[in-house]
Design a protein around this motif. Structure first.
Motif, PDB file in Angstrom:
ATOM      1  N   MET A 107     -39.904  64.213   1.237  1.00  0.00           N
ATOM      2  CA  MET A 107     -40.311  65.607   1.448  1.00  0.00           C
ATOM      3  C   MET A 107     -41.821  65.713   1.238  1.00  0.00           C
ATOM      4  O   MET A 107     -42.337  65.403   0.161  1.00  0.00           O
ATOM      5  N   LEU A 108     -42.506  66.127   2.293  1.00  0.00           N
ATOM      6  CA  LEU A 108     -43.949  66.339   2.258  1.00  0.00           C
ATOM      7  C   LEU A 108     -44.223  67.835   2.337  1.00  0.00           C
ATOM      8  O   LEU A 108     -43.647  68.525   3.171  1.00  0.00           O
ATOM      9  N   VAL A 118     -46.301  64.458  -1.791  1.00  0.00           N
ATOM     10  CA  VAL A 118     -44.888  64.078  -1.774  1.00  0.00           C
ATOM     11  C   VAL A 118     -44.208  64.787  -2.937  1.00  0.00           C
ATOM     12  O   VAL A 118     -44.547  64.552  -4.100  1.00  0.00           O
ATOM     13  N   THR A 119     -43.267  65.665  -2.632  1.00  0.00           N
ATOM     14  CA  THR A 119     -42.608  66.434  -3.687  1.00  0.00           C
ATOM     15  C   THR A 119     -41.209  65.912  -4.010  1.00  0.00           C
ATOM     16  O   THR A 119     -40.575  66.389  -4.957  1.00  0.00           O
ATOM     17  N   GLY A 120     -40.727  64.944  -3.248  1.00  0.00           N
ATOM     18  CA  GLY A 120     -39.425  64.370  -3.555  1.00  0.00           C
ATOM     19  C   GLY A 120     -39.025  63.334  -2.529  1.00  0.00           C
ATOM     20  O   GLY A 120     -39.506  63.360  -1.388  1.00  0.00           O
ATOM     21  N   TRP A 121     -38.156  62.412  -2.942  1.00  0.00           N
ATOM     22  CA  TRP A 121     -37.564  61.469  -2.000  1.00  0.00           C
ATOM     23  C   TRP A 121     -36.195  61.037  -2.493  1.00  0.00           C
ATOM     24  O   TRP A 121     -35.876  61.157  -3.680  1.00  0.00           O
ATOM     25  N   LEU A 122     -35.382  60.576  -1.552  1.00  0.00           N
ATOM     26  CA  LEU A 122     -34.023  60.166  -1.871  1.00  0.00           C
ATOM     27  C   LEU A 122     -33.544  59.192  -0.795  1.00  0.00           C
ATOM     28  O   LEU A 122     -34.218  58.980   0.217  1.00  0.00           O
ATOM     29  N   ALA A 123     -32.382  58.596  -1.027  1.00  0.00           N
ATOM     30  CA  ALA A 123     -31.771  57.691  -0.051  1.00  0.00           C
ATOM     31  C   ALA A 123     -30.556  58.354   0.566  1.00  0.00           C
ATOM     32  O   ALA A 123     -29.793  59.046  -0.114  1.00  0.00           O
ATOM     33  N   LEU A 210     -30.031  68.401   0.777  1.00  0.00           N
ATOM     34  CA  LEU A 210     -29.849  67.012   0.368  1.00  0.00           C
ATOM     35  C   LEU A 210     -30.283  66.799  -1.076  1.00  0.00           C
ATOM     36  O   LEU A 210     -29.626  66.086  -1.839  1.00  0.00           O
ATOM     37  N   PHE A 211     -31.387  67.414  -1.448  1.00  0.00           N
ATOM     38  CA  PHE A 211     -31.913  67.229  -2.797  1.00  0.00           C
ATOM     39  C   PHE A 211     -31.050  67.922  -3.845  1.00  0.00           C
ATOM     40  O   PHE A 211     -31.084  67.554  -5.017  1.00  0.00           O
ATOM     41  N   ARG A 218     -34.544  67.979 -10.569  1.00  0.00           N
ATOM     42  CA  ARG A 218     -35.970  68.284 -10.737  1.00  0.00           C
ATOM     43  C   ARG A 218     -36.722  68.279  -9.404  1.00  0.00           C
ATOM     44  O   ARG A 218     -37.572  69.138  -9.163  1.00  0.00           O
ATOM     45  N   ALA A 219     -36.413  67.319  -8.527  1.00  0.00           N
ATOM     46  CA  ALA A 219     -37.096  67.288  -7.229  1.00  0.00           C
ATOM     47  C   ALA A 219     -36.736  68.522  -6.412  1.00  0.00           C
ATOM     48  O   ALA A 219     -37.603  69.129  -5.768  1.00  0.00           O
TER      49      ALA A 219
END
Length: 229
Positions: A107-108, A118-123, A210-211, A218-219
């Motif tokens: 997430m940008l 970048v405020t978050g990432w996941l798989a 998704l997050f 937190r993300a």
């Protein structure tokens, strides 16, 4: 994105669909992905693989079909096309967890006149039998990124995380110049089995849901705060 030279090595060899381009890509790469331009939700994505003796395997959704002859293959895949222009890309050997491919959602975001962050990432792990990692379509699941990579068959270096962040910021800066009002991008990246990151696509209306599926929210909260500022 090709206008940013530093992104070139992360972009798969992509061409518009037409029969000659398809067979050129199949001859070059052996296995390709056909995807609708501007599509969403993983709909309409087809994997085509060259087999032996003029046979090909077509994988669409959870269905796999072996077809003989180029004319029959073209007729079949066109019957599966959505009413959009289609792109052709080499099939990337994405990392797998328990035999199922996964990719990365980054997430940008940026505030007005502010830098991209970048405020978050996941798989996102594909559901059983699917090529696409879209969670809703394939009945896949969401995982924390570091945990997913640790469970995968990817050979990653410690530098991967910084490389993906830097790449993602470059994508934001390039697309932000082209679309000045853009404030949020859901960037999908792939990590191949050798630990090399690839840019799959950029979503301009990414869902935050998704997050919300992650065990640590937190993300999700950070993304929501940033969006409202």
């Amino acid at each position: 994105m090709l206008k940013e030279k530093r992104l070139g090595k992360y972009l798969p060899d992509t061409v518009l669909f037409e029969p000659k381009a398809l067979w050129d890509h199949v001859r070059k790469y052996g296995s390709v992905i056909l995807k609708p331009s501007g599509g969403g939700g993983g709909a309409g994505i087809i994997k085509l693989t060259r087999l032996k003796n003029g046979h090909y395997r077509v994988h669409s959704g959870h269905e796999r079909k072996e077809i003989a002859g180029k004319s029959a293959v073209l007729a079949h895949i066109r019957s599966r096309f959505r009413p959009k222009p289609y792109l052709i890309q080499p099939y990337l050997s994405l990392g797998r967890i328990n035999g199922r491919p996964f990719d990365v959602r980054v997430m940008l975001q940026r505030k007005k006149e502010g830098p991209w962050v970048v405020t978050g990432w996941l798989a996102k792990q594909a559901g059983p039998g699917f090529v696409v990692t879209n969670v809703a379509r394939s009945r896949g699941k969401v995982l924390p990124l570091t945990a997913a990579v640790a469970k995968s068959n990817c050979k990653v270096s410690p530098e991967l995380w910084d490389e993906m962040k830097e790449m993602s910021i470059l994508v934001g800066e390039r697309l932000g110049k082209q679309y000045p009002s853009l404030r949020m991008i859901g960037l999908d990246l792939g990590i191949d089995v050798n630990g090399r990151p690839w840019i799959i696509e950029a979503n301009f209306r990414p869902s935050l849901s998704l997050f919300k599926k992650l065990p640590d929210l937190r993300a999700y909260r950070r993304i929501k705060r940033h969006r409202n500022q």
